[in-house]
Design an enzyme around this catalytic site. Sequence first.
Site, PDB file in Angstrom:
ATOM      1  N   CYS A  77      40.404  23.913  43.056  1.00  0.00           N
ATOM      2  CA  CYS A  77      40.028  25.173  43.713  1.00  0.00           C
ATOM      3  C   CYS A  77      39.336  24.961  45.060  1.00  0.00           C
ATOM      4  O   CYS A  77      39.600  25.693  46.019  1.00  0.00           O
ATOM      5  CB  CYS A  77      39.186  26.042  42.787  1.00  0.00           C
ATOM      6  SG  CYS A  77      37.725  25.257  42.096  1.00  0.00           S
ATOM      7  N   ASP A 279      40.145  34.333  45.952  1.00  0.00           N
ATOM      8  CA  ASP A 279      39.963  33.526  44.747  1.00  0.00           C
ATOM      9  C   ASP A 279      41.203  32.666  44.503  1.00  0.00           C
ATOM     10  O   ASP A 279      42.302  33.204  44.328  1.00  0.00           O
ATOM     11  CB  ASP A 279      39.716  34.459  43.564  1.00  0.00           C
ATOM     12  CG  ASP A 279      39.344  33.728  42.284  1.00  0.00           C
ATOM     13  OD1 ASP A 279      39.434  32.484  42.262  1.00  0.00           O
ATOM     14  OD2 ASP A 279      38.969  34.394  41.307  1.00  0.00           O
ATOM     15  N   HIS A 281      41.825  30.896  41.867  1.00  0.00           N
ATOM     16  CA  HIS A 281      42.001  30.631  40.438  1.00  0.00           C
ATOM     17  C   HIS A 281      43.133  31.455  39.824  1.00  0.00           C
ATOM     18  O   HIS A 281      42.950  32.194  38.859  1.00  0.00           O
ATOM     19  CB  HIS A 281      40.687  30.878  39.700  1.00  0.00           C
ATOM     20  CG  HIS A 281      39.573  30.007  40.170  1.00  0.00           C
ATOM     21  ND1 HIS A 281      38.691  30.403  41.160  1.00  0.00           N
ATOM     22  CD2 HIS A 281      39.209  28.761  39.811  1.00  0.00           C
ATOM     23  CE1 HIS A 281      37.822  29.429  41.379  1.00  0.00           C
ATOM     24  NE2 HIS A 281      38.114  28.422  40.582  1.00  0.00           N
TER      25      HIS A 281
END
EC number: 3.4.22.-
Length: 398
Positions: A77, A279, A281
């Site tokens: 990430c 994000d 993820h």
Amino acid sequence: MESVLSKYENQITIFADYLEEFPDTDELVWILGKQHLLKTEKSKLLSDISARLWFTYRRKFSPIGGTGPSSDAGWGCMLRCGQMMLAQALICRHLGRDWNWEKQKEQPKEYQRILQCFLDRKDCCYSIHQMAQMGVGEGKSIGEWFGPNTVAQVLKKLALFDEWNSLAVYVSMDNTVVIEDIKKMCRTLSLSADTPAERPLESLTASNQSKGPSACCTAWKPLLLIVPLRLGINQINPVYVDAFKECFKMPQSLGALGGKPNNAYYFIGFLGDELIFLDPHTTQTFVDTEENGTADDQTFHCLQPPQRMNILNLDPSVALGFFCKEEKDFDSWCSLVQKEILKENLRMFELVQKHPSHWPPFVPPAKPEVTTTGAEFIDSTEQLEEFDLEEDFEILSI
């Protein structure tokens, strides 16, 4: 049909749902140096956010290093956030901050070339493969989670092999940005053939002034400035909040890398005391170039609701990013820092004119002597011995 749905998984294109995530307020939203008034500019805000390149976990790419992982889910990430920050710098460099992406429309050739720098293949200069293997030189095993400072060091080293984008990457140390070192690096690395590289900075400056206003710009290598910081010990110190938010207002802003332990986000702006972030993820399938040499970009732009978090929930380990295409942009940034950051009693970082006397001499980074060029040189971790390990940044006094 299932393969088509899988290709575009996690993509939400209903704009009304996207905008409902923002409260009804008169407050300004700041996104990478641009302001938006929610009540009257919601669609412009949407367009601005969705135009950012969005890099997420991917699966089914070729194994890293030949025998390593074929997905970065669970560990990549921060690498993806670093890619997003760098991609924003390249967009500003080639297309400008005001350029906007439009879905399913033909994009400029520079855009496609930028995107291909980040595809998940070992021959792409900023791929997950290159970043993970360069991280070995920073003491990180392939598959290990990176912090903001490590990603900054990796980008600095990979940029040495990127001749097309031709960026000078400066990563501050000890919470200090040195103006003299940056100008030496950006001017020296972009000298013309008839200007000796060993000429002192003062001589170069005088020469540029004698040649007229355009000479200074042509002698400046576009700057990616990354400032790793630790704004507290276990949590962010509230005294830094206002200064941190001011950085997103600067025209040179590339946002910030950070998040929570082992959970990285790319912060692109703020609303009140909430940070807005992209994000990484989400796990998507690897995308390669097509027969015409372009890559399908539909999964590289986030059309989901932008996420927000209270700034006090931010882990204190962060890295700020700024892009200065010309020397005047850097000079303007220095003025803004002196006005907005250095006025605080407890400064978030220092900006100094001269190289500290107790530091080792500053030497502009140079590409190591290797037998191949470009991204291909990092085919194994043995080739990373040319690079010295970088020390972690220090904790700010609180």
